[in-house]
Write a protein that holds these residues in place. Structure first.
Motif, short mmCIF file in Angstrom:
data_model
loop_
_atom_site.label_atom_id
_atom_site.label_comp_id
_atom_site.label_asym_id
_atom_site.label_seq_id
_atom_site.Cartn_x
_atom_site.Cartn_y
_atom_site.Cartn_z
N THR A 1 0.84 -1.21 0.00
CA THR A 1 0.00 0.00 0.00
C THR A 1 0.87 1.25 0.00
O THR A 1 0.61 2.21 -0.74
CB THR A 1 -0.94 0.00 1.23
OG1 THR A 1 -1.75 -1.18 1.17
CG2 THR A 1 -1.82 1.22 1.26
N THR B 1 -4.31 3.75 -3.49
CA THR B 1 -5.40 3.24 -2.65
C THR B 1 -5.46 3.93 -1.30
O THR B 1 -4.75 3.55 -0.37
CB THR B 1 -5.30 1.71 -2.48
OG1 THR B 1 -6.28 1.30 -1.55
CG2 THR B 1 -3.93 1.24 -2.05
N SER C 1 -8.18 4.00 0.49
CA SER C 1 -9.02 3.19 1.37
C SER C 1 -8.21 2.13 2.11
O SER C 1 -8.39 1.93 3.31
CB SER C 1 -10.16 2.53 0.58
OG SER C 1 -9.63 1.76 -0.48
N SER C 2 -7.30 1.45 1.42
CA SER C 2 -6.46 0.45 2.09
C SER C 2 -5.54 1.10 3.13
O SER C 2 -5.30 0.54 4.19
CB SER C 2 -5.62 -0.32 1.07
OG SER C 2 -6.44 -1.10 0.25
N GLY D 1 -6.25 3.84 4.83
CA GLY D 1 -7.10 4.18 5.97
C GLY D 1 -7.45 2.97 6.81
O GLY D 1 -7.38 3.01 8.05
N VAL D 2 -7.81 1.88 6.16
CA VAL D 2 -8.17 0.66 6.88
C VAL D 2 -6.97 0.12 7.65
O VAL D 2 -7.09 -0.29 8.81
CB VAL D 2 -8.75 -0.40 5.91
CG1 VAL D 2 -8.83 -1.77 6.56
CG2 VAL D 2 -10.11 0.04 5.41
N ALA D 3 -5.80 0.11 7.03
CA ALA D 3 -4.60 -0.40 7.70
C ALA D 3 -4.27 0.45 8.94
O ALA D 3 -3.89 -0.08 9.98
CB ALA D 3 -3.42 -0.41 6.75
N THR D 4 -4.44 1.75 8.82
CA THR D 4 -4.15 2.64 9.95
C THR D 4 -5.13 2.40 11.09
O THR D 4 -4.73 2.24 12.24
CB THR D 4 -4.19 4.12 9.49
OG1 THR D 4 -3.25 4.30 8.43
CG2 THR D 4 -3.86 5.06 10.63
N VAL D 5 -6.42 2.35 10.78
CA VAL D 5 -7.43 2.14 11.81
C VAL D 5 -7.30 0.74 12.42
O VAL D 5 -7.47 0.57 13.64
CB VAL D 5 -8.85 2.39 11.25
CG1 VAL D 5 -9.92 1.95 12.24
CG2 VAL D 5 -9.01 3.86 10.90
N ASP D 6 -6.97 -0.25 11.60
CA ASP D 6 -6.77 -1.61 12.12
C ASP D 6 -5.69 -1.62 13.19
O ASP D 6 -5.83 -2.26 14.23
CB ASP D 6 -6.39 -2.55 10.97
CG ASP D 6 -6.05 -3.94 11.46
OD1 ASP D 6 -6.96 -4.61 12.00
OD2 ASP D 6 -4.89 -4.35 11.31
N GLU E 1 -7.09 -0.03 16.33
CA GLU E 1 -8.04 -0.94 16.99
C GLU E 1 -7.32 -2.03 17.78
O GLU E 1 -7.83 -2.50 18.79
CB GLU E 1 -8.94 -1.62 15.94
CG GLU E 1 -9.90 -0.67 15.28
CD GLU E 1 -11.21 -0.58 16.02
OE1 GLU E 1 -11.69 -1.61 16.52
OE2 GLU E 1 -11.75 0.53 16.10
#
Length: 120
Positions: A38, A75, A77-78, A80-85, A88
């Motif tokens: 990413t 990407t 979106s990927s 953002g998802v990796a960062t939030v993951d 979490e």
């Protein structure tokens, strides 16, 4: 090229999406603070889009390469998802490194790409 704009964007998008998949597969490894695939596609895409924008080819080239290929290759979106993951899962340092490292590298790539584009 005399192709309709949606077809140009779609053709570029197909190339960009396949390119992103190839880079991601080649660079993805074990759990990483910053996902290499990413990170790489976002930095490369930032550089290419900046060079293209600064070179100002306009028209069909901008649609094919800029909107289509770069749009599908990069990407957000990927990212953002990796960062939030990571957030979490309590991996605050990894999340910060991913977020700020990617932003800094992409902005640097834009500066370099802009210079390349102006030189063309």
């Amino acid at each position: 090229m005399n192709l309709p704009a949606p077809l140009l964007v779609g053709l570029g998008g197909a190339v960009g999406a396949v390119g992103r998949q190839l880079v991601s597969v080649a660079l993805t490894g074990r759990e990483e603070a910053v996902p290499r695939g990413t990170f790489a596609v976002n930095v490369i895409g930032s550089l290419v889009l900046a060079a293209l924008t600064a070179a100002s080819p306009g028209g069909d080239v901008a649609l094919l390469v800029g909107t289509g290929a770069c749009g599908a290759f990069t990407t957000f979106s990927s990212f953002g998802v990796a960062t939030v993951d990571r957030l979490e899962r309590g991996r605050w340092l990894a999340a910060a490194l991913n977020a700020f490292g990617t932003l800094a590298a992409c902005l640097l790539a834009v500066v370099v790409g802009w210079g390349v584009g102006l030189a063309l």
